[in-house]
Design a protein around this motif. Sequence first.
Motif, PDB file in Angstrom:
ATOM      1  N   THR A  38     -32.093  27.054 -26.468  1.00 32.22           N
ATOM      2  CA  THR A  38     -31.382  28.222 -25.959  1.00 32.22           C
ATOM      3  C   THR A  38     -30.050  28.397 -26.692  1.00 32.22           C
ATOM      4  OG1 THR A  38     -32.336  27.890 -23.775  1.00 32.22           O
ATOM      5  CG2 THR A  38     -30.344  29.247 -23.896  1.00 32.22           C
ATOM      6  N   VAL A  39     -29.751  29.635 -27.031  1.00 34.58           N
ATOM      7  CA  VAL A  39     -28.457  29.971 -27.633  1.00 34.58           C
ATOM      8  C   VAL A  39     -27.763  30.937 -26.689  1.00 34.58           C
ATOM      9  CG1 VAL A  39     -27.318  31.145 -29.556  1.00 34.58           C
ATOM     10  CG2 VAL A  39     -29.280  29.647 -29.988  1.00 34.58           C
ATOM     11  N   THR A  40     -26.520  30.694 -26.378  1.00 28.99           N
ATOM     12  CA  THR A  40     -25.827  31.643 -25.521  1.00 28.99           C
ATOM     13  C   THR A  40     -24.581  32.168 -26.193  1.00 28.99           C
ATOM     14  OG1 THR A  40     -24.937  32.098 -23.332  1.00 28.99           O
ATOM     15  CG2 THR A  40     -24.382  29.953 -24.261  1.00 28.99           C
ATOM     16  N   THR A  83     -31.993  34.658 -26.904  1.00 24.40           N
ATOM     17  CA  THR A  83     -32.715  33.523 -27.486  1.00 24.40           C
ATOM     18  C   THR A  83     -32.613  32.425 -26.447  1.00 24.40           C
ATOM     19  OG1 THR A  83     -32.201  34.226 -29.740  1.00 24.40           O
ATOM     20  CG2 THR A  83     -32.767  31.900 -29.415  1.00 24.40           C
TER      21      THR A  83
END
Lengths: 261, 261, 261, 261, 261, 261
Positions: free
Chosen positions: C87-89, C34
């Motif tokens: 953004t998801v990390t 994502t």
Amino acid sequence: MPSAKPFLLAKMTWPEAKALLTETDIAIIPVGSTEQHGPALPLDTDAFEAEQFAYAVAERLWPKVKTIVTPLVSYGVSPHHMPFAGTVTLRAETLIDLVVDIGLSLAKHGVKKIVVMNSHGGNTPALSIALRRLYDAGLWCVQVAWWEIVADLVKQTFAPPYFHADEMETSVAWGLGQRVLQEKRVDEPGREPIAGYTRATMFAEPPNFSPVFDMTEYTDSGTIGNARRADPAKGKRIAEAAVERMVAFIEKAAALDTAKR
Amino acid sequence: MPSAKPFLLAKMTWPEAKALLTETDIAIIPVGSTEQHGPALPLDTDAFEAEQFAYAVAERLWPKVKTIVTPLVSYGVSPHHMPFAGTVTLRAETLIDLVVDIGLSLAKHGVKKIVVMNSHGGNTPALSIALRRLYDAGLWCVQVAWWEIVADLVKQTFAPPYFHADEMETSVAWGLGQRVLQEKRVDEPGREPIAGYTRATMFAEPPNFSPVFDMTEYTDSGTIGNARRADPAKGKRIAEAAVERMVAFIEKAAALDTAKR
Amino acid sequence: MPSAKPFLLAKMTWPEAKALLTETDIAIIPVGSTEQHGPALPLDTDAFEAEQFAYAVAERLWPKVKTIVTPLVSYGVSPHHMPFAGTVTLRAETLIDLVVDIGLSLAKHGVKKIVVMNSHGGNTPALSIALRRLYDAGLWCVQVAWWEIVADLVKQTFAPPYFHADEMETSVAWGLGQRVLQEKRVDEPGREPIAGYTRATMFAEPPNFSPVFDMTEYTDSGTIGNARRADPAKGKRIAEAAVERMVAFIEKAAALDTAKR
Amino acid sequence: MPSAKPFLLAKMTWPEAKALLTETDIAIIPVGSTEQHGPALPLDTDAFEAEQFAYAVAERLWPKVKTIVTPLVSYGVSPHHMPFAGTVTLRAETLIDLVVDIGLSLAKHGVKKIVVMNSHGGNTPALSIALRRLYDAGLWCVQVAWWEIVADLVKQTFAPPYFHADEMETSVAWGLGQRVLQEKRVDEPGREPIAGYTRATMFAEPPNFSPVFDMTEYTDSGTIGNARRADPAKGKRIAEAAVERMVAFIEKAAALDTAKR
Amino acid sequence: MPSAKPFLLAKMTWPEAKALLTETDIAIIPVGSTEQHGPALPLDTDAFEAEQFAYAVAERLWPKVKTIVTPLVSYGVSPHHMPFAGTVTLRAETLIDLVVDIGLSLAKHGVKKIVVMNSHGGNTPALSIALRRLYDAGLWCVQVAWWEIVADLVKQTFAPPYFHADEMETSVAWGLGQRVLQEKRVDEPGREPIAGYTRATMFAEPPNFSPVFDMTEYTDSGTIGNARRADPAKGKRIAEAAVERMVAFIEKAAALDTAKR
Amino acid sequence: MPSAKPFLLAKMTWPEAKALLTETDIAIIPVGSTEQHGPALPLDTDAFEAEQFAYAVAERLWPKVKTIVTPLVSYGVSPHHMPFAGTVTLRAETLIDLVVDIGLSLAKHGVKKIVVMNSHGGNTPALSIALRRLYDAGLWCVQVAWWEIVADLVKQTFAPPYFHADEMETSVAWGLGQRVLQEKRVDEPGREPIAGYTRATMFAEPPNFSPVFDMTEYTDSGTIGNARRADPAKGKRIAEAAVERMVAFIEKAAALDTAKR
């Protein structure tokens, strides 16, 4: 043409996400499971429910409260279902880490409030621990399970036992549009490992004890409850009531000033 | 002269432990906390309750069912009480590891059944995860919280709110012999962070939501409930009822044949 | 009516999964991310690609080789994209644990071969480590990235740079049906942090070095490449070629006798 | 009536703890074990010693130096005793985490100095690592083992071997009030796994090597030493001397200005 | 007399290190492995290469760019070589932690740029993860593998297959001065677990897939490639070219202003 | 021509290692540190000592007892030296994992006995924990520190204080061939953080306490002791005596039948 579901993080470009994050600071993370739900419901039943409730709530709130819905966490903590084929279980630690990572990432972009839309009771301990970590990192957090939000209505609408893939769950999943193998539904009251003390239902009167268990101690079919009585219309009404209550709550949560904490 | 409490692992020599372990395979691990309990109750209130309940249950069962009571776990998961001086909190992971290590050690000596006597709700998620790990290692496990076992009687005996260092808890701790600074007791109804949706009591009717919180969101004194109404005689009766129900359950659990699993 | 995608684990009941697992021992886990993909592509572009490739491959193989496709892992390791909103990390460790848990669960039900359909280069180190752990637990494992499988055709079809949300990726995602904000596409050659030595493209000639980076060192828009030249027809051809080669490989893999290892 | 032991954190209410923490910044954490101590001493011998020494030291110091004594850590790192029934061992990592969590919690309330009263040699490596972590978090830390503090007197008072449940330990525990099964005491010199090089005593002359071991390599009874010669009067004198030295040291430590570090 | 290798951290006193760290902020960490390299090359071949390349690069740069070379990390991630005697493997997590600890320690003393001189492909995933953590802590980081830096020249100089202890690696190690048991060299083309799809060489044309493997799936001798054709003169030329390119790159890296990030 | 050091694992090919492992089951792992040793000794002093002692012992034992010497672990646990430039410290957990991984790898090839040649006191807690894990996996393990093995001779040969980079250590390192910047040697008695209770020397008489410390609490130069009096001839004699005692011990250890455990 804008997305039909304007709250889906997945379908935004980053400039769209950036713009939306100037208008809102609340996100819903749907968390389900991939676990057996008896012979009539598919393995993604919890995941499907989590996603459907998240969508319905976000839709209802939009545009008054613009919540963001993140991609689904499809896997949960389901070791007790592992004797049934197809079930996937995460270690509790894995789910904790996963939700913490998602939450911290969102926080970097300005999210301040996290609603975990959880549809699997087995996830609750891990989610509690994950959300406490996020809280300690400055986020306001809550986990919501639909059947708790409407426990009063559930008791009025469906007969016990309330446990797994039962009348209640089959009705609600069906009402939400889940694939149901109608002819495969079974009624199974559930065995009691210690008669009178380990009742196979939620909302049991005391004294009731909850030993750690595998589902096979209670059932051979994977169902505990009366799936044959399931009724999608009733399920839809219950789901609708749950959505309504969640919407009312999230509206208030969205208005909280968490900076004062 | 034998120990007055023949079930105490701490006070056995290893040959005594060895002999006893040929007669029984069930052990009780008391788990408490070191956390604030308002201005009238000491920091060890949960720990004290856990130990007293464990002792009372083991005494009642002996010698019909010879349970072993292990040394107290004095510390629990109490981050939400940390704003109050003296509170000690473990990370959830630490409590998980601690209980897993104790359980696996006991298993090596022949214990097959673990009863965690837990008196702190904040420990529940960690204990659930710990006990699942022990279950997966072959142990039968259950955690017991006294107020759940007698929830029906609690509701009949005490007025709400039921939350922390309240009428119910002060009565029971007092009835069990805890130090109580009587003149310091306070009545504090508890604030509601989101009015109507986050009620400051157990057993609240839906819709009720449970965001992650610090106690300071609900109370300045550390009490939520009416400690001034506390009555040790009532507390003793409730405790007695809880012990009775636990005893009946553990008798049945002791008779289970877990080898068939 | 059977599911239109008979390979979807999510949509099987457990008896269906059980039956299918007597016929096959190979599963595909789609893993995406994502993360920002420039101003024209949504945050789920990698996840979308992973899922589409998994579906296309499984469809083509069915019923000759009945692969199972598990639910999508929507989140990946994307710290270098975190400067871009939405953004998801995951930490690398989280993705490792997640894939290991999924793999070990599948193995308990009889899966012996795991294909990770990975569409995000940033996931590769974590996936390598996860798959080695699964291999050590007895599974045959491979991770597949579409652009590597057709690197020869990519170089014939698209001009460099090949990096992120570029002509190649935009074409393929578009060809697979991804939402594309056409007017938002940009051409951005990409800065070079160390001129001549850190070229902003895959397949660069030596000497080329790959320092750890944030995307902002290379681009302001999130794109590195020429998204304006993207062509969904070309993308579809490339995707089709990749699917074909994967299908040929998985057919052979399915026939391997891993018991001899 | 104030508590007879005004230094006990467990028995304070939070306002009492808060008040005391304005007067002092030093706390003692007693750490013991639950491990076999031969046929005459109970499993809690180390825990009992740790607690008794902590109490005696705090009593002597009060009110000149108001140290806080935290609840006992009853469990330690005892894998080498696991062959003997009833022993419970923590992994070293668990004890590290436990002590770190306690220390960090205390620090949040103003504690700046931690004295770990350790009575089990097997805990030393884990405690060293835990205290270093606390030191790096800004705390002044020390671990104290009574037999090291009075090693000179021990050598004058008791004959070797000095190892476990021996003349020295039995005397001291007895002198402190521990339950002793007098008739069960044994003299056991201890085997030497490698004759001349692995002597079964502390204070052995070089060359002496310390391979990792299980107690069963040295003893069948669990005792290594001459427990029959134990004398509670001598034990009391040694304990008294140890307390005196600890008191003198802690007085100086309490006066340190750790802020300058 | 100053050290012949003035860049060796190991051989500096701390005042020497302190002085040097006012002149430079870049350090090279050589990372190798202890793993089988066929019948002709010793187990330290990768470690030897890493150290030799680090030395050569630092020598060439000195005193224009004063890089620091840290002590060698002799062990790597080599599970696939474990069937061959003498191989030592770290878990990926261990190597990650090791490199992170080294990097963070260096950073405390003023190092701002880390070059990992890696000579073992199996280390790459772990190193990628470690360096990202260091990057997130503020360091500029890069890992360098000699064969990638001169891939163009390798292809011109040596025939395939390029895999392990092959013509290329034997030549280069030999050219760098490694012990070579010349008569033991073997030519072994390498088996293909899935013919046509898992080619036993780097730089294979697509479609090529990389399943997780043990070396025994490809070779019985531990060699994959034509070690008999190895030529130390050619190896020396390749090594020299790699050093030259690394030197040019590090010169530019040393001049970067990382503070702007 | 065989290697001059036939015991070096690093310089064996795998068939050589395999052959040797049919003749022996004992390995020495040298573990040092990279930490400041005052103005006269280099940062690798501990590492150098560990390696030299390992070599000397293995040489003396060969071929009667064919021990294997593994590659050096150059890094240790040195947080207390971090204020001095150039020091590198591992977290204790990292060293534990590293030694465990090395030990388990060796065990897979037939090693049954591990001697850790440790030359840094700060490593002892981590090594104790690591070796216990290896012991629990079936290995016989011991860690050896040269100064403990010859503590009697050290006290006869050198004057106190014995602490760090002192007369004793400088002499021994010098005697072993370490680079010594003779003119830079200093005599520094060492401060006492708590006078009379925290003496700056090993072998101090009780009562002596060991608070956690940074070296800067004791010394500005990094030396505690009288390095100016160092004498390489004396150092050589002490080293020789230590080697002799280690050799005698390892000979007996090699003859142990660990299978009986």
